[in-house]
Design a protein around this motif. Structure first.
Motif, PDB file in Angstrom:
ATOM      1  N   VAL A  13      29.467 -26.972  22.707  1.00  0.00           N
ATOM      2  CA  VAL A  13      28.256 -27.388  23.414  1.00  0.00           C
ATOM      3  C   VAL A  13      27.210 -27.787  22.383  1.00  0.00           C
ATOM      4  N   VAL A  14      26.464 -28.836  22.702  1.00  0.00           N
ATOM      5  CA  VAL A  14      25.325 -29.233  21.880  1.00  0.00           C
ATOM      6  C   VAL A  14      24.130 -28.479  22.436  1.00  0.00           C
ATOM      7  N   VAL A  15      23.424 -27.760  21.550  1.00  0.00           N
ATOM      8  CA  VAL A  15      22.278 -26.957  21.980  1.00  0.00           C
ATOM      9  C   VAL A  15      21.005 -27.447  21.315  1.00  0.00           C
ATOM     10  N   ALA A  16      19.879 -27.121  21.936  1.00  0.00           N
ATOM     11  CA  ALA A  16      18.589 -27.419  21.329  1.00  0.00           C
ATOM     12  C   ALA A  16      18.521 -26.666  20.016  1.00  0.00           C
ATOM     13  N   PRO A  17      18.143 -27.334  18.930  1.00  0.00           N
ATOM     14  CA  PRO A  17      18.192 -26.689  17.613  1.00  0.00           C
ATOM     15  C   PRO A  17      17.197 -25.540  17.456  1.00  0.00           C
ATOM     16  N   PRO A  18      17.700 -24.289  17.429  1.00  0.00           N
ATOM     17  CA  PRO A  18      16.828 -23.144  17.204  1.00  0.00           C
ATOM     18  C   PRO A  18      16.704 -22.812  15.726  1.00  0.00           C
ATOM     19  N   GLY A  19      17.442 -23.523  14.894  1.00  0.00           N
ATOM     20  CA  GLY A  19      17.507 -23.216  13.465  1.00  0.00           C
ATOM     21  C   GLY A  19      18.875 -22.646  13.138  1.00  0.00           C
ATOM     22  N   ALA A  20      19.557 -23.283  12.215  1.00  0.00           N
ATOM     23  CA  ALA A  20      20.917 -22.863  11.872  1.00  0.00           C
ATOM     24  C   ALA A  20      20.948 -21.453  11.305  1.00  0.00           C
ATOM     25  N   ALA A  21      19.907 -21.049  10.579  1.00  0.00           N
ATOM     26  CA  ALA A  21      19.899 -19.704   9.984  1.00  0.00           C
ATOM     27  C   ALA A  21      19.914 -18.641  11.077  1.00  0.00           C
ATOM     28  N   ALA A  22      19.148 -18.848  12.146  1.00  0.00           N
ATOM     29  CA  ALA A  22      19.117 -17.889  13.251  1.00  0.00           C
ATOM     30  C   ALA A  22      20.480 -17.817  13.928  1.00  0.00           C
ATOM     31  N   LEU A  23      21.124 -18.955  14.123  1.00  0.00           N
ATOM     32  CA  LEU A  23      22.448 -18.962  14.745  1.00  0.00           C
ATOM     33  C   LEU A  23      23.489 -18.358  13.825  1.00  0.00           C
ATOM     34  N   HIS A  54      21.403 -32.230  15.258  1.00  0.00           N
ATOM     35  CA  HIS A  54      22.275 -31.865  16.375  1.00  0.00           C
ATOM     36  C   HIS A  54      23.001 -30.592  15.977  1.00  0.00           C
ATOM     37  N   VAL A  55      22.968 -29.612  16.866  1.00  0.00           N
ATOM     38  CA  VAL A  55      23.601 -28.320  16.605  1.00  0.00           C
ATOM     39  C   VAL A  55      24.675 -28.103  17.668  1.00  0.00           C
ATOM     40  N   ILE A  56      25.885 -27.811  17.203  1.00  0.00           N
ATOM     41  CA  ILE A  56      27.014 -27.606  18.108  1.00  0.00           C
ATOM     42  C   ILE A  56      27.576 -26.205  17.892  1.00  0.00           C
ATOM     43  N   LEU A  57      27.680 -25.445  18.978  1.00  0.00           N
ATOM     44  CA  LEU A  57      28.413 -24.186  18.963  1.00  0.00           C
ATOM     45  C   LEU A  57      29.805 -24.520  19.480  1.00  0.00           C
ATOM     46  N   ALA A  58      30.823 -24.134  18.729  1.00  0.00           N
ATOM     47  CA  ALA A  58      32.182 -24.544  19.069  1.00  0.00           C
ATOM     48  C   ALA A  58      33.136 -23.363  19.055  1.00  0.00           C
ATOM     49  N   THR A  59      34.125 -23.426  19.928  1.00  0.00           N
ATOM     50  CA  THR A  59      35.181 -22.416  19.948  1.00  0.00           C
ATOM     51  C   THR A  59      36.498 -22.969  19.448  1.00  0.00           C
ATOM     52  N   GLY A  60      36.572 -24.244  19.209  1.00  0.00           N
ATOM     53  CA  GLY A  60      37.792 -24.826  18.678  1.00  0.00           C
ATOM     54  C   GLY A  60      37.497 -26.120  17.957  1.00  0.00           C
ATOM     55  N   TYR A  61      38.275 -26.395  16.931  1.00  0.00           N
ATOM     56  CA  TYR A  61      38.119 -27.667  16.230  1.00  0.00           C
ATOM     57  C   TYR A  61      39.423 -28.065  15.567  1.00  0.00           C
ATOM     58  N   VAL A  62      39.526 -29.349  15.303  1.00  0.00           N
ATOM     59  CA  VAL A  62      40.667 -29.914  14.593  1.00  0.00           C
ATOM     60  C   VAL A  62      40.094 -30.858  13.549  1.00  0.00           C
ATOM     61  N   LYS A  63      40.487 -30.677  12.292  1.00  0.00           N
ATOM     62  CA  LYS A  63      40.053 -31.602  11.248  1.00  0.00           C
ATOM     63  C   LYS A  63      40.996 -32.793  11.243  1.00  0.00           C
ATOM     64  N   LEU A  64      40.422 -33.977  11.262  1.00  0.00           N
ATOM     65  CA  LEU A  64      41.217 -35.197  11.210  1.00  0.00           C
ATOM     66  C   LEU A  64      41.205 -35.718   9.778  1.00  0.00           C
ATOM     67  N   GLU A  65      42.366 -36.001   9.264  1.00  0.00           N
ATOM     68  CA  GLU A  65      42.509 -36.498   7.894  1.00  0.00           C
ATOM     69  C   GLU A  65      42.219 -37.995   7.864  1.00  0.00           C
ATOM     70  N   PRO A  66      41.928 -38.547   6.680  1.00  0.00           N
ATOM     71  CA  PRO A  66      41.712 -39.998   6.582  1.00  0.00           C
ATOM     72  C   PRO A  66      42.908 -40.762   7.137  1.00  0.00           C
ATOM     73  N   ASN A  67      42.621 -41.816   7.834  1.00  0.00           N
ATOM     74  CA  ASN A  67      43.630 -42.701   8.422  1.00  0.00           C
ATOM     75  C   ASN A  67      44.489 -42.023   9.479  1.00  0.00           C
ATOM     76  N   GLU A  68      44.000 -40.940  10.056  1.00  0.00           N
ATOM     77  CA  GLU A  68      44.714 -40.246  11.132  1.00  0.00           C
ATOM     78  C   GLU A  68      44.013 -40.536  12.454  1.00  0.00           C
ATOM     79  N   TYR A  69      44.776 -40.597  13.505  1.00  0.00           N
ATOM     80  CA  TYR A  69      44.178 -40.716  14.834  1.00  0.00           C
ATOM     81  C   TYR A  69      44.850 -39.721  15.761  1.00  0.00           C
ATOM     82  N   ARG A  70      44.137 -39.351  16.800  1.00  0.00           N
ATOM     83  CA  ARG A  70      44.670 -38.437  17.816  1.00  0.00           C
ATOM     84  C   ARG A  70      44.261 -38.975  19.175  1.00  0.00           C
ATOM     85  N   ALA A  71      45.113 -38.842  20.130  1.00  0.00           N
ATOM     86  CA  ALA A  71      44.765 -39.168  21.507  1.00  0.00           C
ATOM     87  C   ALA A  71      43.928 -38.011  22.048  1.00  0.00           C
ATOM     88  N   ALA A  72      42.785 -38.299  22.622  1.00  0.00           N
ATOM     89  CA  ALA A  72      41.898 -37.248  23.117  1.00  0.00           C
ATOM     90  C   ALA A  72      42.608 -36.296  24.085  1.00  0.00           C
TER      91      ALA A  72
END
Length: 109
Positions: A13-23, A54-72
């Motif tokens: 989720v993208v949240v209103a920025p409260p400050g990264a240090a607080a999060l 922009h501040v995003i709280l996330a529960t999952g992520y995938v790093k995409l390498e250069p020249n890589e694509y993924r179907a959403a």
């Protein structure tokens, strides 16, 4: 000066920025267990885009390498990810601008 690019698919989720240090401080209180490999074992992480524009709280992520694509549609979502995000957002009193959904984040450093 070399420039580094990283691209991530981030479920959160993208949240209103409260400050990264607080999060950071709030997220450090999560149990310090290592990742179990179970996709339903959600752990909230912090992603910032730009200078905390922009501040995003996330529960999952995938790093995409250069020249890589993924179907959403191939990006899976753990059963507890959304509930865990809502719990953190509610407990921290944050305003959600967007999500939960997959976001694509391009980090330039």
């Amino acid at each position: 000066m070399p420039v580094s690019h990283s691209v991530y698919a981030v479920y959160g989720v993208v949240v209103a920025p409260p400050g990264a240090a607080a999060l950071d401080s709030a997220l450090d209180t999560q149990s310090q267990r290592p990742g179990s490999g179970n996709p339903d074992d959600a752990r909230v992480q912090l992603f910032t885009v730009g200078d905390e524009e922009h501040v995003i709280l996330a529960t999952g992520y995938v790093k995409l390498e250069p020249n890589e694509y993924r179907a959403a549609p191939s990006l899976t979502i753990g059963a507890r990810w959304g509930a865990t995000l809502r719990e953190y957002v509610d407990n921290l009193g944050l305003l959600v601008h967007s999500g939960p959904c997959w976001f694509f984040v391009h980090d330039l450093s």
